[in-house]
Scaffold this active site. Structure first.
Site, PDB file in Angstrom:
ATOM      1  N   TYR A 125       0.793  -1.221   0.000  1.00  0.00           N
ATOM      2  CA  TYR A 125       0.000   0.000   0.000  1.00  0.00           C
ATOM      3  C   TYR A 125       0.831   1.279   0.000  1.00  0.00           C
ATOM      4  O   TYR A 125       0.275   2.370   0.064  1.00  0.00           O
ATOM      5  CB  TYR A 125      -0.979  -0.025   1.190  1.00  0.00           C
ATOM      6  CG  TYR A 125      -2.092  -1.027   0.959  1.00  0.00           C
ATOM      7  CD1 TYR A 125      -1.799  -2.349   0.713  1.00  0.00           C
ATOM      8  CD2 TYR A 125      -3.417  -0.652   0.960  1.00  0.00           C
ATOM      9  CE1 TYR A 125      -2.788  -3.283   0.481  1.00  0.00           C
ATOM     10  CE2 TYR A 125      -4.426  -1.573   0.735  1.00  0.00           C
ATOM     11  CZ  TYR A 125      -4.100  -2.897   0.488  1.00  0.00           C
ATOM     12  OH  TYR A 125      -5.086  -3.810   0.257  1.00  0.00           O
ATOM     13  N   LYS A 172       2.814 -15.423   4.896  1.00  0.00           N
ATOM     14  CA  LYS A 172       3.053 -16.427   3.847  1.00  0.00           C
ATOM     15  C   LYS A 172       4.570 -16.618   3.752  1.00  0.00           C
ATOM     16  O   LYS A 172       5.168 -16.464   2.682  1.00  0.00           O
ATOM     17  CB  LYS A 172       2.444 -15.913   2.529  1.00  0.00           C
ATOM     18  CG  LYS A 172       2.420 -16.921   1.409  1.00  0.00           C
ATOM     19  CD  LYS A 172       1.397 -18.006   1.563  1.00  0.00           C
ATOM     20  CE  LYS A 172       1.458 -18.999   0.416  1.00  0.00           C
ATOM     21  NZ  LYS A 172       0.663 -20.214   0.645  1.00  0.00           N
ATOM     22  N   ASP A 205      -3.379 -18.460   3.440  1.00  0.00           N
ATOM     23  CA  ASP A 205      -4.400 -19.283   2.767  1.00  0.00           C
ATOM     24  C   ASP A 205      -5.133 -20.164   3.780  1.00  0.00           C
ATOM     25  O   ASP A 205      -6.352 -20.334   3.712  1.00  0.00           O
ATOM     26  CB  ASP A 205      -3.787 -20.105   1.623  1.00  0.00           C
ATOM     27  CG  ASP A 205      -2.437 -20.701   1.955  1.00  0.00           C
ATOM     28  OD1 ASP A 205      -1.836 -20.308   2.971  1.00  0.00           O
ATOM     29  OD2 ASP A 205      -1.957 -21.571   1.198  1.00  0.00           O
ATOM     30  N   ASP A 229      -6.501  -6.481   4.766  1.00  0.00           N
ATOM     31  CA  ASP A 229      -7.578  -5.860   3.994  1.00  0.00           C
ATOM     32  C   ASP A 229      -8.509  -6.944   3.450  1.00  0.00           C
ATOM     33  O   ASP A 229      -9.738  -6.875   3.587  1.00  0.00           O
ATOM     34  CB  ASP A 229      -6.954  -5.046   2.844  1.00  0.00           C
ATOM     35  CG  ASP A 229      -7.948  -4.113   2.187  1.00  0.00           C
ATOM     36  OD1 ASP A 229      -9.079  -3.998   2.679  1.00  0.00           O
ATOM     37  OD2 ASP A 229      -7.595  -3.501   1.164  1.00  0.00           O
ATOM     38  N   ASP A 233     -12.705  -8.281   4.960  1.00  0.00           N
ATOM     39  CA  ASP A 233     -13.996  -8.372   4.252  1.00  0.00           C
ATOM     40  C   ASP A 233     -14.598  -9.761   4.462  1.00  0.00           C
ATOM     41  O   ASP A 233     -15.808  -9.907   4.658  1.00  0.00           O
ATOM     42  CB  ASP A 233     -13.817  -8.112   2.750  1.00  0.00           C
ATOM     43  CG  ASP A 233     -14.019  -6.631   2.385  1.00  0.00           C
ATOM     44  OD1 ASP A 233     -13.648  -5.778   3.206  1.00  0.00           O
ATOM     45  OD2 ASP A 233     -14.542  -6.342   1.294  1.00  0.00           O
TER      46      ASP A 233
HETATM   47  P1  ATP Z   1     -14.147  -0.469  -1.572  1.00  0.00           P
HETATM   48  O1  ATP Z   1     -13.362  -0.904  -2.763  1.00  0.00           O
HETATM   49  O2  ATP Z   1     -14.305   1.030  -1.469  1.00  0.00           O
HETATM   50  O3  ATP Z   1     -13.768  -1.135  -0.276  1.00  0.00           O
HETATM   51  P2  ATP Z   1     -16.084  -2.434  -2.170  1.00  0.00           P
HETATM   52  O4  ATP Z   1     -15.830  -2.760  -3.578  1.00  0.00           O
HETATM   53  O5  ATP Z   1     -15.597  -3.367  -1.098  1.00  0.00           O
HETATM   54  O6  ATP Z   1     -15.628  -0.931  -1.853  1.00  0.00           O
HETATM   55  P3  ATP Z   1     -18.510  -1.726  -0.977  1.00  0.00           P
HETATM   56  O7  ATP Z   1     -18.847  -0.338  -1.357  1.00  0.00           O
HETATM   57  O8  ATP Z   1     -17.973  -1.936   0.382  1.00  0.00           O
HETATM   58  O9  ATP Z   1     -17.584  -2.315  -2.094  1.00  0.00           O
HETATM   59  O10 ATP Z   1     -19.782  -2.638  -1.184  1.00  0.00           O
HETATM   60  C1  ATP Z   1     -19.738  -4.066  -1.392  1.00  0.00           C
HETATM   61  C2  ATP Z   1     -21.153  -4.602  -1.296  1.00  0.00           C
HETATM   62  O11 ATP Z   1     -21.596  -4.501   0.062  1.00  0.00           O
HETATM   63  C3  ATP Z   1     -22.153  -3.807  -2.132  1.00  0.00           C
HETATM   64  O12 ATP Z   1     -23.124  -4.670  -2.699  1.00  0.00           O
HETATM   65  C4  ATP Z   1     -22.796  -2.883  -1.134  1.00  0.00           C
HETATM   66  O13 ATP Z   1     -24.105  -2.512  -1.453  1.00  0.00           O
HETATM   67  C5  ATP Z   1     -22.756  -3.692   0.161  1.00  0.00           C
HETATM   68  N1  ATP Z   1     -22.616  -2.788   1.323  1.00  0.00           N
HETATM   69  C6  ATP Z   1     -21.516  -2.131   1.696  1.00  0.00           C
HETATM   70  N2  ATP Z   1     -21.752  -1.377   2.762  1.00  0.00           N
HETATM   71  C7  ATP Z   1     -23.056  -1.560   3.090  1.00  0.00           C
HETATM   72  C8  ATP Z   1     -23.924  -1.042   4.111  1.00  0.00           C
HETATM   73  N3  ATP Z   1     -23.482  -0.180   5.044  1.00  0.00           N
HETATM   74  N4  ATP Z   1     -25.190  -1.454   4.137  1.00  0.00           N
HETATM   75  C9  ATP Z   1     -25.655  -2.336   3.232  1.00  0.00           C
HETATM   76  N5  ATP Z   1     -24.898  -2.868   2.237  1.00  0.00           N
HETATM   77  C10 ATP Z   1     -23.615  -2.473   2.169  1.00  0.00           C
END
Ligand code: ATP
Length: 340
Positions: A125, A172, A205, A229, A233
Site C-alpha cells: 500500500y 506467507k 491461505d 484488507d 472483508d
Molecule cells: P471499496 O473498494 O471502497 O472497499 P467495495 O468494492 O468493497 O468498496 P462496498 O462499497 O464496500 O464495495 O460494497 C460491497 C457490497 O456490500 C455492495 O453490494 C454494497 O451494497 C454492500 N454494502 C456495503 N456497505 C453496506 C452497508 N453499510 N449497508 C448495506 N450494504 C452495504
C-alpha cells in the site's frame, strides 16, 4: 460538560446517509452522558475532488490534524488519495477490525468474537509501482520497526480482551521468505515478551479457510496490510456482512474511525444502507477517547451505544442486508431511542 472536536469526512455514495444517522446517535448522548461533540466538516473523496480538484485538500487535512479525532464515512474511487494517504501521513499504524456475532443477525455461527489487527502503513500500500521491462513491478515493504509495533499492539489488545487471550500471526513466509519471514520472526520475538498470551502462526491461505471452518476459534489476528484488507472483508461476512463491520486507524496520538465498507454506490440514495457499521465505529471512537483522555463518560457512552444496537437488533429493526425492512434513518432513530 466534556466537549470534543471531531473532524467529519462525510464521504461519497452512502457516506452522507450513514454519517447523518450516526451523528444523530452521538447527539443523543449529550444529555445522558454530559458529552458534547463539535463536528467539523472536512471534505474529502470523489465529490470533493470533482469540486476542488483535490481528494484531500490542505484545509481538510488541517482540520483533521487540529481535532481530537476524525470520524470518516467511506469515499469512492479516491481511497488511495484519501484514507491510504492519511494513514501514512499521520502514521496511523494499527487498523483494528473487530468481528462479533450480534443478536438477530444472520451469522455463519454463534459465538464469533475476534479482531484483525492489520499493519496499516507499509506492504504493497505504499503505492510503489514501476513500469519495467514491458511489465510492472510493485514493491512490497516490510520493516522490523513497523512489524514490531503492530505485533506489540496486537499482544496488548489481547491482554485487554476477555476470553481466549491468544494471538495468531498470519503471513506467507513459506513463499515470501524474506519479507513475511521478517514479519513472522518479529511477531515471535514480541510474543516472548507477552508470556500470558498464547501465540501461533498461520499461513494466509489457511487463515482464509479457517475463518470459514472454525471462526469461533480466533481471538486476535495480526497480519500485514494487504492480507488484513482481504481477510477483514471475509471476516465481516461471517457476522452479517460489511454493514456490520466497524474499524479504527490508530496511531500514537491520533486516530481515524471508519466503517470497513466502501461507498456502496449500488445502494446510495435509497435509504437502504445499514448504518450500524458506522454507529459501531462511533462506539470505537468513544472507547479510544476514553482510553487516551481518561474520560470514563466516553466509555459509558460507548457501552450504551453497544447495548442500544443489540436491543435494536433484538427488536427486529434492521435494514434489508440483514433481512429486515427498515430504512437507514429508522435504524438510527431506534438506536438513539434505545440509548434511554
Ligand atoms: P471499496 O473498494 O471502497 O472497499 P467495495 O468494492 O468493497 O468498496 P462496498 O462499497 O464496500 O464495495 O460494497 C460491497 C457490497 O456490500 C455492495 O453490494 C454494497 O451494497 C454492500 N454494502 C456495503 N456497505 C453496506 C452497508 N453499510 N449497508 C448495506 N450494504 C452495504
Amino acid at each position: 460538560m466534556t466537549s470534543y472536536t471531531i473532524a467529519l469526512i462525510e464521504g461519497d455514495g452512502i457516506g452522507p446517509e450513514i454519517s447523518s444517522t450516526s451523528l444523530a446517535v452521538l447527539e443523543a448522548l449529550r444529555t445522558r452522558f454530559d458529552l458534547r461533540f463539535e463536528f467539523r466538516p472536512s471534505p474529502a473523496g470523489d465529490a470533493c475532488k470533482a469540486r476542488t480538484g483535490e481528494a484531500l485538500p490542505q484545509s481538510s487535512l488541517s482540520t483533521i490534524k487540529d481535532s481530537d479525532a476524525c470520524l470518516k464515512a467511506p469515499v469512492g474511487d479516491t481511497a488511495a488519495e484519501t484514507i491510504v494517504k492519511l494513514r501514512q501521513m499521520l502514521n496511523l499504524y494499527a487498523n483494528i477490525r473487530p468481528s462479533k456475532s450480534l443478536p438477530n443477525v444472520p451469522s455463519l455461527r454463534p459465538g464469533i468474537d475476534f479482531v484483525i489487527v492489520r499493519e496499516n502503513t507499509e506492504c504493497l500500500y505504499r503505492g510503489m509501482e514501476f513500469e519495467f521491462d514491458g511489465g510492472v513491478v510493485a514493491l512490497r515493504t516490510i520493516t522490523r520497526v513497523a512489524s514490531a509495533r503492530i505485533a506489540k499492539h496486537a499482544f496488548e489488545l489481547a491482554e485487554q480482551r476477555d476470553g481466549a487471550r491468544k494471538v495468531v500471526a498470519v503471513h506467507k513466509s513459506n513463499v515470501l521468505r524474506k519479507s513475511d519471514g521478517l514479519f513472522s520472526q518479529v511477531c515471535r520475538e514480541v510474543s516472548s515478551q507477552h508470556p500470558s498470551i498464547a501465540f501461533s502462526e498461520m499461513l494466509v491461505d489457511s487463515a482464509a479457510m479457517n475463518l470459514i471452518r472454525i471462526p469461533e476459534s480466533f481471538d486476535v489476528m495480526v497480519t500485514t496490510n494487504m492480507y488484513g484488507d482481504i481477510l477483514s472483508d471475509e471476516a465481516a461476512q461471517l457476522v452479517g456482512g460489511l454493514g456490520m463491520a466497524p474499524s479504527a486507524n490508530i496511531g500514537e496520538r491520533f486516530a481515524i474511525f471508519e466503517p470497513v465498507h466502501g461507498a456502496a454506490p449500488d445502494i446510495a440514495g435509497r435509504a437502504a444502507a445499514n448504518p450500524l457499521a458506522m454507529i459501531l465505529t462511533s462506539a470505537m471512537m468513544l472507547e479510544w477517547l476514553s482510553k487516551t483522555r481518561g474520560d470514563a463518560s466516553c466509555a459509558e457512552a460507548a457501552s450504551s451505544i453497544r447495548t442500544a444496537v443489540n436491543r435494536t437488533l433484538e427488536s427486529g429493526v434492521k435494514t434489508s442486508d440483514l433481512g429486515g425492512s427498515n430504512s437507514t434513518s429508522e435504524v438510527g432513530a431506534a438506536v438513539a431511542r434505545q440509548l434511554g
